[in-house]
Motif scaffolding. Sequence first.
Motif, PDB file in Angstrom:
ATOM      1  N   ARG A  31       0.839  -1.205   0.000  1.00 23.00           N
ATOM      2  CA  ARG A  31       0.000   0.000   0.000  1.00 23.00           C
ATOM      3  C   ARG A  31       0.869   1.248   0.000  1.00 23.00           C
ATOM      4  O   ARG A  31       0.542   2.231  -0.658  1.00 23.00           O
ATOM      5  CB  ARG A  31      -0.904   0.014   1.227  1.00 23.00           C
ATOM      6  CG  ARG A  31      -2.128  -0.838   1.044  1.00 23.00           C
ATOM      7  CD  ARG A  31      -3.049  -0.723   2.233  1.00 23.00           C
ATOM      8  NE  ARG A  31      -4.042  -1.786   2.171  1.00 23.00           N
ATOM      9  CZ  ARG A  31      -4.690  -2.258   3.221  1.00 23.00           C
ATOM     10  NH1 ARG A  31      -4.458  -1.762   4.422  1.00 23.00           N
ATOM     11  NH2 ARG A  31      -5.573  -3.226   3.079  1.00 23.00           N
ATOM     12  N   ARG A  34       2.069   1.895  -3.396  1.00 15.99           N
ATOM     13  CA  ARG A  34       1.008   2.315  -4.300  1.00 15.99           C
ATOM     14  C   ARG A  34       0.827   3.833  -4.294  1.00 15.99           C
ATOM     15  O   ARG A  34       0.450   4.427  -5.284  1.00 15.99           O
ATOM     16  CB  ARG A  34      -0.288   1.666  -3.813  1.00 15.99           C
ATOM     17  CG  ARG A  34      -1.141   1.097  -4.887  1.00 15.99           C
ATOM     18  CD  ARG A  34      -2.395   0.559  -4.259  1.00 15.99           C
ATOM     19  NE  ARG A  34      -2.258  -0.807  -3.799  1.00 15.99           N
ATOM     20  CZ  ARG A  34      -3.029  -1.337  -2.849  1.00 15.99           C
ATOM     21  NH1 ARG A  34      -3.947  -0.625  -2.244  1.00 15.99           N
ATOM     22  NH2 ARG A  34      -2.872  -2.590  -2.507  1.00 15.99           N
TER      23      ARG A  34
ATOM     24  N   VAL B 146      -3.557 -16.696   1.999  1.00 15.21           N
ATOM     25  CA  VAL B 146      -2.666 -15.541   1.831  1.00 15.21           C
ATOM     26  C   VAL B 146      -2.653 -14.932   0.429  1.00 15.21           C
ATOM     27  O   VAL B 146      -2.748 -13.717   0.277  1.00 15.21           O
ATOM     28  CB  VAL B 146      -1.207 -15.839   2.281  1.00 15.21           C
ATOM     29  CG1 VAL B 146      -1.098 -15.843   3.789  1.00 15.21           C
ATOM     30  CG2 VAL B 146      -0.683 -17.115   1.701  1.00 15.21           C
ATOM     31  N   VAL B 149      -5.894 -13.004  -0.412  1.00 12.02           N
ATOM     32  CA  VAL B 149      -6.057 -11.749   0.333  1.00 12.02           C
ATOM     33  C   VAL B 149      -5.138 -10.670  -0.237  1.00 12.02           C
ATOM     34  O   VAL B 149      -5.534  -9.521  -0.453  1.00 12.02           O
ATOM     35  CB  VAL B 149      -5.777 -11.954   1.839  1.00 12.02           C
ATOM     36  CG1 VAL B 149      -5.833 -10.630   2.586  1.00 12.02           C
ATOM     37  CG2 VAL B 149      -6.783 -12.932   2.439  1.00 12.02           C
ATOM     38  N   ARG B 150      -3.900 -11.057  -0.530  1.00  9.33           N
ATOM     39  CA  ARG B 150      -2.971 -10.077  -1.094  1.00  9.33           C
ATOM     40  C   ARG B 150      -3.465  -9.553  -2.440  1.00  9.33           C
ATOM     41  O   ARG B 150      -3.434  -8.348  -2.708  1.00  9.33           O
ATOM     42  CB  ARG B 150      -1.612 -10.738  -1.274  1.00  9.33           C
ATOM     43  CG  ARG B 150      -0.588  -9.801  -1.817  1.00  9.33           C
ATOM     44  CD  ARG B 150       0.529 -10.557  -2.480  1.00  9.33           C
ATOM     45  NE  ARG B 150       1.802  -9.876  -2.338  1.00  9.33           N
ATOM     46  CZ  ARG B 150       2.960 -10.426  -2.661  1.00  9.33           C
ATOM     47  NH1 ARG B 150       3.017 -11.668  -3.102  1.00  9.33           N
ATOM     48  NH2 ARG B 150       4.065  -9.749  -2.536  1.00  9.33           N
ATOM     49  N   ASP B 153      -6.242  -7.101  -2.130  1.00  9.96           N
ATOM     50  CA  ASP B 153      -5.782  -5.768  -1.753  1.00  9.96           C
ATOM     51  C   ASP B 153      -5.244  -5.008  -2.966  1.00  9.96           C
ATOM     52  O   ASP B 153      -5.448  -3.808  -3.118  1.00  9.96           O
ATOM     53  CB  ASP B 153      -4.709  -5.853  -0.668  1.00  9.96           C
ATOM     54  CG  ASP B 153      -4.431  -4.489  -0.067  1.00  9.96           C
ATOM     55  OD1 ASP B 153      -5.328  -3.969   0.617  1.00  9.96           O
ATOM     56  OD2 ASP B 153      -3.346  -3.928  -0.310  1.00  9.96           O
ATOM     57  N   ARG B 154      -4.584  -5.742  -3.840  1.00 11.37           N
ATOM     58  CA  ARG B 154      -4.062  -5.150  -5.072  1.00 11.37           C
ATOM     59  C   ARG B 154      -5.214  -4.635  -5.929  1.00 11.37           C
ATOM     60  O   ARG B 154      -5.149  -3.540  -6.483  1.00 11.37           O
ATOM     61  CB  ARG B 154      -3.273  -6.229  -5.810  1.00 11.37           C
ATOM     62  CG  ARG B 154      -2.595  -5.805  -7.064  1.00 11.37           C
ATOM     63  CD  ARG B 154      -1.093  -5.648  -6.809  1.00 11.37           C
ATOM     64  NE  ARG B 154      -0.384  -5.551  -8.097  1.00 11.37           N
ATOM     65  CZ  ARG B 154      -0.347  -4.446  -8.823  1.00 11.37           C
ATOM     66  NH1 ARG B 154      -0.967  -3.360  -8.414  1.00 11.37           N
ATOM     67  NH2 ARG B 154       0.306  -4.424  -9.972  1.00 11.37           N
ATOM     68  N   GLY B 157      -6.596  -1.460  -4.704  1.00  9.83           N
ATOM     69  CA  GLY B 157      -5.777  -0.335  -5.145  1.00  9.83           C
ATOM     70  C   GLY B 157      -6.147   0.105  -6.548  1.00  9.83           C
ATOM     71  O   GLY B 157      -6.214   1.308  -6.842  1.00  9.83           O
ATOM     72  N   LEU B 193      -7.376 -18.382   8.127  1.00 12.01           N
ATOM     73  CA  LEU B 193      -7.684 -17.002   8.519  1.00 12.01           C
ATOM     74  C   LEU B 193      -9.177 -16.885   8.829  1.00 12.01           C
ATOM     75  O   LEU B 193     -10.006 -17.444   8.117  1.00 12.01           O
ATOM     76  CB  LEU B 193      -7.332 -16.052   7.371  1.00 12.01           C
ATOM     77  CG  LEU B 193      -5.847 -15.886   7.041  1.00 12.01           C
ATOM     78  CD1 LEU B 193      -5.682 -15.253   5.667  1.00 12.01           C
ATOM     79  CD2 LEU B 193      -5.158 -15.048   8.099  1.00 12.01           C
ATOM     80  N   ASP B 197      -9.988 -11.679  10.772  1.00 14.93           N
ATOM     81  CA  ASP B 197      -8.625 -11.478  10.264  1.00 14.93           C
ATOM     82  C   ASP B 197      -8.663 -10.808   8.889  1.00 14.93           C
ATOM     83  O   ASP B 197      -7.970  -9.813   8.640  1.00 14.93           O
ATOM     84  CB  ASP B 197      -7.892 -12.826  10.096  1.00 14.93           C
ATOM     85  CG  ASP B 197      -7.547 -13.482  11.427  1.00 14.93           C
ATOM     86  OD1 ASP B 197      -7.534 -12.774  12.450  1.00 14.93           O
ATOM     87  OD2 ASP B 197      -7.305 -14.710  11.428  1.00 14.93           O
ATOM     88  N   GLU B 200      -9.944  -7.300   8.951  1.00 16.09           N
ATOM     89  CA  GLU B 200      -8.967  -6.371   9.526  1.00 16.09           C
ATOM     90  C   GLU B 200      -7.900  -5.999   8.494  1.00 16.09           C
ATOM     91  O   GLU B 200      -7.500  -4.848   8.381  1.00 16.09           O
ATOM     92  CB  GLU B 200      -8.327  -7.034  10.743  1.00 16.09           C
ATOM     93  CG  GLU B 200      -7.531  -6.085  11.616  1.00 16.09           C
ATOM     94  CD  GLU B 200      -6.837  -6.832  12.752  1.00 16.09           C
ATOM     95  OE1 GLU B 200      -7.410  -7.804  13.283  1.00 16.09           O
ATOM     96  OE2 GLU B 200      -5.701  -6.434  13.080  1.00 16.09           O
ATOM     97  N   ILE B 201      -7.454  -6.970   7.711  1.00 10.01           N
ATOM     98  CA  ILE B 201      -6.395  -6.702   6.741  1.00 10.01           C
ATOM     99  C   ILE B 201      -6.913  -5.858   5.573  1.00 10.01           C
ATOM    100  O   ILE B 201      -6.301  -4.882   5.174  1.00 10.01           O
ATOM    101  CB  ILE B 201      -5.773  -8.024   6.236  1.00 10.01           C
ATOM    102  CG1 ILE B 201      -5.049  -8.724   7.379  1.00 10.01           C
ATOM    103  CG2 ILE B 201      -4.814  -7.772   5.076  1.00 10.01           C
ATOM    104  CD1 ILE B 201      -4.755 -10.174   7.128  1.00 10.01           C
ATOM    105  N   LEU B 202      -8.065  -6.233   5.022  1.00 10.60           N
ATOM    106  CA  LEU B 202      -8.543  -5.528   3.830  1.00 10.60           C
ATOM    107  C   LEU B 202      -9.310  -4.251   4.172  1.00 10.60           C
ATOM    108  O   LEU B 202      -9.403  -3.334   3.339  1.00 10.60           O
ATOM    109  CB  LEU B 202      -9.409  -6.462   2.980  1.00 10.60           C
ATOM    110  CG  LEU B 202      -8.652  -7.640   2.348  1.00 10.60           C
ATOM    111  CD1 LEU B 202      -9.604  -8.524   1.554  1.00 10.60           C
ATOM    112  CD2 LEU B 202      -7.514  -7.156   1.456  1.00 10.60           C
ATOM    113  N   ALA B 203      -9.880  -4.202   5.377  1.00 13.74           N
ATOM    114  CA  ALA B 203     -10.562  -2.995   5.858  1.00 13.74           C
ATOM    115  C   ALA B 203     -11.642  -2.473   4.908  1.00 13.74           C
ATOM    116  O   ALA B 203     -11.702  -1.277   4.610  1.00 13.74           O
ATOM    117  CB  ALA B 203      -9.536  -1.900   6.165  1.00 13.74           C
TER     118      ALA B 203
END
Lengths: 84, 269
Positions: A31, A34, B146, B149-150, B153-154, B157, B193, B197, B200-203
């Motif tokens: 992040r 980014r 994992v 989830v990653r 998040d990408r 973005g 997960l 969990d 919390e990570i991705l919010a």
Amino acid sequence: MGIFDYFKSKSEANSASVAKERLQIIVAHERGRRKQPDYLPQMQREIIAVIRKYVHVDDNDVQIQLDNTDDCSVLELNVTLPEK
Amino acid sequence: MAKIIVVTSGKGGVGKTTSSAAIGTGLALKGHKTVIIDFDVGLRNLDLIMGCERRVVYDFVNVINKEATLSQTLIKDKRTKNLFILPASQTRDKDALTEEGVRSVLDELSKEFDYIVCDSPAGIERGAQMALYFADIAIVVTNPEVSSVRDSDRILGILQSKSRRAEQGDDPIEEHLLLTRYNPERVELGEMLSVSDVEEILAIPLLGVIPESEAVLKASNQGTPVILDVQSEAGMAYGDAVERLLGETLPLRFLDVQKKGFFKRLLGG
């Protein structure tokens, strides 16, 4: 889980919490990148090229970070010079 | 004006097409005129999941290239009223989806439909970018694992920087997390997960949790969206997710481990 499973794996770390920790680190890192302007990687390469005119440094020896706070941006350049 | 929903994930195999089919069908069941578009050019599969693979005549790229009209191309679902499918093309030309072409098809569909569900391909290439570019709402499908989830998040973005709403400075895309293939037993054992969990990570707000279920494979074998299997936990969980998408507040279901009897535990069932 059968009866035999009770004898093993108690000492093993909880793998879900390992996963969570790893994800939190990598996601925060990605992040941060980014938010960086697109020109940063190119600028980093050019700065390294300039430094290399004078001393030999590895790509990994130069770290560039752009931090944005409310009213100012700080460009941090960290060069590890080789030992003589 | 239709609402445009993209079902996306970055990673492949997490359940985008299954979720697109289920949610599109769920919206139609609620009386909203809905079309599901397959954006996976070259790897068309929504038609199989929806059970209309033998009724495909024209496809999305034919419409973009004006080789067919929308009404010739849209497949009306045989089970569910108000539901249509726009199949992807099987062409290998990656650039078949032009921004202008996609925009004009979405504009035309917008006049007639309440919801347009865009089933994104995996990855972050052109097809995926086109699927999310015009979206008002994004459903990010994620497995409690994992790499998924990653990648989610990408994708978040990209939704926040490369979508039409981001580029034009409009209100951002409304983001929802859909956690699929969830296994409460493994979460309890600390092997997977948990919902909190991943939240919390991705919010981003949680739309629903779909438990890992045999019903999903059974439904895809038969070409029936799993939401129509109202006996199954996965079907019910998708039903709940659709209600939440429409603004209802419902408690999460199927997150607790069903307690096994003493003998079943002893023997390892």
